[in-house]
Design a protein around this motif. Structure first.
Motif, PDB file in Angstrom:
ATOM      1  N   TRP A 121      49.967  -2.344 -45.079  1.00  0.00           N
ATOM      2  CA  TRP A 121      51.277  -2.795 -45.401  1.00  0.00           C
ATOM      3  C   TRP A 121      52.367  -1.605 -45.025  1.00  0.00           C
ATOM      4  CZ3 TRP A 121      54.140  -2.068 -50.088  1.00  0.00           C
ATOM      5  CH2 TRP A 121      55.603  -2.479 -49.979  1.00  0.00           C
ATOM      6  N   ARG A 122      52.197  -0.485 -45.879  1.00  0.00           N
ATOM      7  CA  ARG A 122      52.933   0.490 -45.730  1.00  0.00           C
ATOM      8  C   ARG A 122      52.997   1.152 -44.213  1.00  0.00           C
ATOM      9  NH1 ARG A 122      50.850   1.888 -50.617  1.00  0.00           N
ATOM     10  NH2 ARG A 122      49.681   3.463 -49.900  1.00  0.00           N
ATOM     11  N   ALA A 123      51.983   0.820 -43.482  1.00  0.00           N
ATOM     12  CA  ALA A 123      51.812   1.450 -41.867  1.00  0.00           C
ATOM     13  C   ALA A 123      52.450   0.364 -41.110  1.00  0.00           C
ATOM     14  CB  ALA A 123      50.469   1.506 -41.786  1.00  0.00           C
ATOM     15  N   GLY A 124      53.085  -0.858 -41.838  1.00  0.00           N
ATOM     16  CA  GLY A 124      53.505  -1.780 -40.878  1.00  0.00           C
ATOM     17  C   GLY A 124      52.370  -2.825 -40.038  1.00  0.00           C
ATOM     18  N   ALA A 125      51.502  -2.663 -40.628  1.00  0.00           N
ATOM     19  CA  ALA A 125      50.324  -3.550 -39.916  1.00  0.00           C
ATOM     20  C   ALA A 125      50.552  -5.070 -39.774  1.00  0.00           C
ATOM     21  CB  ALA A 125      49.161  -3.260 -40.396  1.00  0.00           C
ATOM     22  N   PHE A 126      51.404  -5.671 -40.709  1.00  0.00           N
ATOM     23  CA  PHE A 126      51.486  -7.085 -40.927  1.00  0.00           C
ATOM     24  C   PHE A 126      52.766  -7.469 -40.290  1.00  0.00           C
ATOM     25  CE2 PHE A 126      48.499  -5.722 -44.018  1.00  0.00           C
ATOM     26  CZ  PHE A 126      47.613  -6.666 -43.983  1.00  0.00           C
ATOM     27  N   GLU A 127      53.689  -6.688 -39.702  1.00  0.00           N
ATOM     28  CA  GLU A 127      55.021  -7.104 -39.476  1.00  0.00           C
ATOM     29  C   GLU A 127      54.789  -8.118 -38.194  1.00  0.00           C
ATOM     30  OE1 GLU A 127      59.129  -4.837 -37.330  1.00  0.00           O
ATOM     31  OE2 GLU A 127      57.325  -3.708 -38.366  1.00  0.00           O
ATOM     32  N   ASP A 128      55.579  -9.284 -38.366  1.00  0.00           N
ATOM     33  CA  ASP A 128      55.376 -10.282 -37.117  1.00  0.00           C
ATOM     34  C   ASP A 128      54.080 -10.814 -36.916  1.00  0.00           C
ATOM     35  OD1 ASP A 128      58.131  -9.942 -37.165  1.00  0.00           O
ATOM     36  OD2 ASP A 128      58.069  -8.669 -35.338  1.00  0.00           O
ATOM     37  N   LYS A 129      53.055 -10.620 -37.695  1.00  0.00           N
ATOM     38  CA  LYS A 129      51.818 -11.201 -37.387  1.00  0.00           C
ATOM     39  C   LYS A 129      52.069 -12.823 -37.884  1.00  0.00           C
ATOM     40  CE  LYS A 129      48.102  -7.831 -38.176  1.00  0.00           C
ATOM     41  NZ  LYS A 129      47.630  -7.832 -37.072  1.00  0.00           N
ATOM     42  N   VAL A 130      51.227 -13.794 -37.621  1.00  0.00           N
ATOM     43  CA  VAL A 130      51.543 -15.065 -37.908  1.00  0.00           C
ATOM     44  C   VAL A 130      50.691 -15.259 -39.204  1.00  0.00           C
ATOM     45  CG1 VAL A 130      51.392 -17.502 -37.450  1.00  0.00           C
ATOM     46  CG2 VAL A 130      52.412 -15.882 -35.713  1.00  0.00           C
ATOM     47  N   GLY A 131      51.351 -16.108 -40.133  1.00  0.00           N
ATOM     48  CA  GLY A 131      50.271 -16.254 -41.457  1.00  0.00           C
ATOM     49  C   GLY A 131      50.296 -17.872 -41.690  1.00  0.00           C
ATOM     50  N   ALA A 132      49.385 -18.548 -42.236  1.00  0.00           N
ATOM     51  CA  ALA A 132      49.161 -19.759 -42.642  1.00  0.00           C
ATOM     52  C   ALA A 132      48.259 -19.828 -43.815  1.00  0.00           C
ATOM     53  CB  ALA A 132      48.566 -20.586 -41.437  1.00  0.00           C
ATOM     54  N   ALA A 133      48.164 -21.043 -44.582  1.00  0.00           N
ATOM     55  CA  ALA A 133      47.279 -21.050 -45.703  1.00  0.00           C
ATOM     56  C   ALA A 133      46.626 -22.463 -46.027  1.00  0.00           C
ATOM     57  CB  ALA A 133      48.199 -20.726 -46.892  1.00  0.00           C
ATOM     58  N   PHE A 134      45.586 -22.496 -46.441  1.00  0.00           N
ATOM     59  CA  PHE A 134      44.911 -23.618 -46.803  1.00  0.00           C
ATOM     60  C   PHE A 134      44.007 -23.502 -48.321  1.00  0.00           C
ATOM     61  CE2 PHE A 134      41.896 -20.982 -44.373  1.00  0.00           C
ATOM     62  CZ  PHE A 134      40.653 -21.135 -44.978  1.00  0.00           C
ATOM     63  N   THR A 135      43.973 -24.718 -48.925  1.00  0.00           N
ATOM     64  CA  THR A 135      43.203 -24.436 -50.419  1.00  0.00           C
ATOM     65  C   THR A 135      42.444 -25.797 -50.779  1.00  0.00           C
ATOM     66  OG1 THR A 135      43.596 -23.796 -52.610  1.00  0.00           O
ATOM     67  CG2 THR A 135      45.123 -25.429 -51.592  1.00  0.00           C
ATOM     68  N   THR A 136      41.517 -25.675 -51.619  1.00  0.00           N
ATOM     69  CA  THR A 136      40.850 -26.912 -52.229  1.00  0.00           C
ATOM     70  C   THR A 136      41.383 -26.763 -53.865  1.00  0.00           C
ATOM     71  OG1 THR A 136      38.841 -25.680 -52.247  1.00  0.00           O
ATOM     72  CG2 THR A 136      39.260 -26.936 -50.386  1.00  0.00           C
ATOM     73  N   ASP A 174      48.639 -38.874 -43.995  1.00  0.00           N
ATOM     74  CA  ASP A 174      47.287 -39.206 -44.571  1.00  0.00           C
ATOM     75  C   ASP A 174      46.863 -38.127 -45.347  1.00  0.00           C
ATOM     76  OD1 ASP A 174      47.444 -41.834 -43.567  1.00  0.00           O
ATOM     77  OD2 ASP A 174      46.776 -41.123 -41.535  1.00  0.00           O
ATOM     78  N   ALA A 175      46.807 -36.973 -44.871  1.00  0.00           N
ATOM     79  CA  ALA A 175      46.179 -35.665 -45.685  1.00  0.00           C
ATOM     80  C   ALA A 175      46.878 -34.464 -45.486  1.00  0.00           C
ATOM     81  CB  ALA A 175      44.890 -35.643 -45.146  1.00  0.00           C
ATOM     82  N   GLY A 176      46.672 -33.511 -46.175  1.00  0.00           N
ATOM     83  CA  GLY A 176      47.254 -32.066 -46.069  1.00  0.00           C
ATOM     84  C   GLY A 176      48.403 -32.022 -46.780  1.00  0.00           C
ATOM     85  N   SER A 177      49.460 -31.286 -46.526  1.00  0.00           N
ATOM     86  CA  SER A 177      50.756 -30.817 -47.420  1.00  0.00           C
ATOM     87  C   SER A 177      51.748 -30.315 -46.227  1.00  0.00           C
ATOM     88  CB  SER A 177      50.352 -29.967 -48.433  1.00  0.00           C
ATOM     89  OG  SER A 177      51.576 -29.183 -48.580  1.00  0.00           O
ATOM     90  N   PRO A 178      52.701 -30.316 -46.208  1.00  0.00           N
ATOM     91  CA  PRO A 178      53.613 -29.652 -45.504  1.00  0.00           C
ATOM     92  C   PRO A 178      53.757 -28.135 -45.542  1.00  0.00           C
ATOM     93  CG  PRO A 178      55.053 -30.626 -47.193  1.00  0.00           C
ATOM     94  CD  PRO A 178      53.517 -31.174 -47.231  1.00  0.00           C
ATOM     95  N   TYR A 179      53.063 -27.776 -46.688  1.00  0.00           N
ATOM     96  CA  TYR A 179      52.734 -26.170 -46.838  1.00  0.00           C
ATOM     97  C   TYR A 179      51.545 -25.527 -46.170  1.00  0.00           C
ATOM     98  CZ  TYR A 179      56.390 -28.057 -50.021  1.00  0.00           C
ATOM     99  OH  TYR A 179      57.241 -28.735 -50.505  1.00  0.00           O
ATOM    100  N   GLY A 180      50.663 -26.474 -45.834  1.00  0.00           N
ATOM    101  CA  GLY A 180      49.200 -26.019 -45.645  1.00  0.00           C
ATOM    102  C   GLY A 180      48.276 -26.936 -45.561  1.00  0.00           C
ATOM    103  N   ALA A 181      46.782 -26.622 -45.254  1.00  0.00           N
ATOM    104  CA  ALA A 181      45.969 -27.854 -45.508  1.00  0.00           C
ATOM    105  C   ALA A 181      45.442 -27.756 -46.916  1.00  0.00           C
ATOM    106  CB  ALA A 181      44.766 -27.311 -44.394  1.00  0.00           C
TER     107      ALA A 181
END
Length: 227
Positions: A121-136, A174-181
């Motif tokens: 993170w301090r090296a800037g490795a995640f800058e502008d990478k795309v992220g998304a999430a899912f859970t059960t 029918d399923a999922g969430s607006p925030y992720g699967a």
């Protein structure tokens, strides 16, 4: 000799035409793994997309998990999936995180992995990478959306661009969430795997995350031409 994370980040930024998607999950009983496979399948629908699946390291002894009467045989099914390394994360343009809900938030194993990313993170490795999430979660109100938000907050701190599904696909009626699967693994007291609707929502999430990643990639390419 220790590797230089900053050098690896800079090397990654030299540019590649192929979009790399990493689906990173934590699972014991296999429900989150099932959604992870669906996310990966959805992401792979896009052209020029390479998808990889990795799991986070366990905090408990894996031999103990394998001997557990309830989850042992289920954990053994996907145990062969490689454990994620820093190189896996650096090499990804899109990072989709998934884990079970634990007390209304992400699992300790996923939190431990994210906490270990501070040097990158301090090296800037995640800058502008795309992220998304899912859970059960086991129960219908077991903290699905709280867990998705906890993952999104972590990715926001890392400097990532969040690709939430919203209601962009008809399946989310029918399923999922607006925030992720999401998926519920104990319906009316009966243990079940994620439904086809749950998996369809996860595929839609993977496809959307990859598409957003490609749009950002094209924008960066255009910026280079203009500069």
């Amino acid at each position: 000799m220790k590797s230089n994370p900053i050098a690896k980040v800079e090397a990654h930024r030299t540019g590649r035409p192929e979009l790399r998607v990493l689906v990173l999950f934590h699972s014991w009983s296999g429900n989150t793994h099932c959604l992870a496979e669906a996310v990966a399948a959805g992401a792979a629908l896009g052209p020029e997309v390479k998808v990889e699946m990795r799991r986070v390291a366990e905090l408990r002894d894996e031999q103990v998990l394998l001997q557990d009467q309830r989850i042992g045989s289920k954990f053994a099914v996907f145990r062969a999936c490689p454990v994620a390394t820093s190189d896996d994360v650096i090499g990804a343009d899109v990072l989709v995180l998934g884990c079970p809900t634990r007390m209304g938030t992400m699992s300790a194993e996923m939190k431990c992995f994210i906490d270990g990313l501070s040097t990158l993170w301090r090296a800037g490795a995640f800058e502008d990478k795309v992220g998304a999430a899912f859970t059960t979660a086991s129960t219908p109100h077991g903290g699905h959306e709280m867990t998705l938000m906890s993952l999104a907050v972590a990715m926001t701190h890392l400097g990532m661009v969040i690709a939430s599904p919203g209601y962009t696909a008809a399946i989310f009626e029918d399923a999922g969430s607006p925030y992720g699967a999401t998926a519920t693994s104990k319906v009316q007291g009966v243990r079940v795997r994620p439904s086809e609707a749950d998996q369809a929502a996860a595929r839609a999430l993977g496809r959307r995350a990859a598409r957003v990643g490609q749009l950002l990639q094209r924008g960066r390419d255009a910026e280079k031409v203009l500069s």
